[in-house]
Write a protein that holds these residues in place. Structure first.
Motif, mmCIF file in Angstrom:
data_model
loop_
_atom_site.group_PDB
_atom_site.id
_atom_site.type_symbol
_atom_site.label_atom_id
_atom_site.label_comp_id
_atom_site.label_asym_id
_atom_site.label_seq_id
_atom_site.Cartn_x
_atom_site.Cartn_y
_atom_site.Cartn_z
ATOM 1 N N CYS A 20 0.881 -1.167 0.000
ATOM 2 C CA CYS A 20 0.000 0.000 0.000
ATOM 3 C C CYS A 20 0.921 1.219 0.000
ATOM 4 O O CYS A 20 1.486 1.578 1.034
ATOM 5 N N ARG A 43 -17.343 -4.613 2.377
ATOM 6 C CA ARG A 43 -15.914 -4.481 2.663
ATOM 7 C C ARG A 43 -15.671 -4.836 4.124
ATOM 8 O O ARG A 43 -16.313 -4.302 5.024
ATOM 9 N N PHE A 93 -8.118 -3.721 -0.255
ATOM 10 C CA PHE A 93 -7.973 -2.268 -0.262
ATOM 11 C C PHE A 93 -7.252 -1.817 1.006
ATOM 12 O O PHE A 93 -7.409 -2.425 2.060
ATOM 13 N N CYS A 94 -6.511 -0.725 0.890
ATOM 14 C CA CYS A 94 -5.974 -0.101 2.095
ATOM 15 C C CYS A 94 -6.571 1.298 2.234
ATOM 16 O O CYS A 94 -6.874 1.947 1.233
ATOM 17 N N GLY A 95 -6.767 1.709 3.463
ATOM 18 C CA GLY A 95 -7.352 3.012 3.745
ATOM 19 C C GLY A 95 -6.587 3.707 4.859
ATOM 20 O O GLY A 95 -5.884 3.069 5.645
ATOM 21 N N PRO A 106 -14.957 0.563 7.834
ATOM 22 C CA PRO A 106 -14.400 1.194 6.633
ATOM 23 C C PRO A 106 -14.850 2.635 6.436
ATOM 24 O O PRO A 106 -14.178 3.405 5.735
ATOM 25 N N TYR A 109 -12.315 5.357 7.198
ATOM 26 C CA TYR A 109 -11.093 5.386 6.412
ATOM 27 C C TYR A 109 -11.317 6.122 5.103
ATOM 28 O O TYR A 109 -12.435 6.183 4.574
ATOM 29 N N TRP A 112 -8.842 5.576 -0.392
ATOM 30 C CA TRP A 112 -8.831 4.248 -1.022
ATOM 31 C C TRP A 112 -8.259 4.311 -2.429
ATOM 32 O O TRP A 112 -8.518 5.228 -3.188
ATOM 33 N N GLY A 115 -7.627 -0.924 -5.357
ATOM 34 C CA GLY A 115 -7.614 -2.269 -4.808
ATOM 35 C C GLY A 115 -6.713 -3.180 -5.627
ATOM 36 O O GLY A 115 -6.317 -2.868 -6.762
#
Length: 122
Positions: A20, A43, A93-95, A106, A109, A112, A115
């Motif tokens: 990420c 998610r 996904f990273c947030g 989520p 966060y 995004w 993904g």
């Protein structure tokens, strides 16, 4: 803004490391979390790491197989996944959480990316 990478197709029992990468604001200004989303599903929380990297948490069902970390010098967070099974198939996904709430929601966060897709098959 965050950008996920490292996904791919892997056999059951295999391993992957997701990355990420961040751009923009100072990377250690925020906590990072990984979520995953399977087709037709919401998610879901996977793991989170604090701003410094000293604090981590992993979803109970994934403990022992998934490890989250970050390298603030490289503006990158990682998700190490091992002993993968078909249930791990999803888009990951990273947030970023600028309030560093330690949340698993989520909605807390932002930032995004697109993904990265992980497919686990026999």
């Amino acid at each position: 803004q965050l950008a996920e990478s490292g996904g791919g197709s892997v056999q059951i029992g295999g391993s992957l490391r997701l990355s990420c990468a961040a751009s923009g604001r100072t990377f250690d200004d925020y906590a990072i979390a990984w979520f995953r989303q399977a087709p037709g599903s919401e998610r879901k929380f996977v793991a989170a790491v604090s701003r410094s990297g000293s604090g981590t948490e992993v979803a109970d069902s994934l403990k022992g197989r998934f490890i989250i970390s970050r390298d603030n010098a490289k503006n990158t967070a990682y998700l190490e996944m091992r002993d993968l099974n078909s249930a791990d198939t999803a888009v990951y996904f990273c947030g970023a959480d600028y309030a560093s709430r330690g949340s698993r929601d989520p909605l807390h966060y932002t930032g995004w990316g697109q993904g990265t897709s992980v497919t686990v098959s026999s």
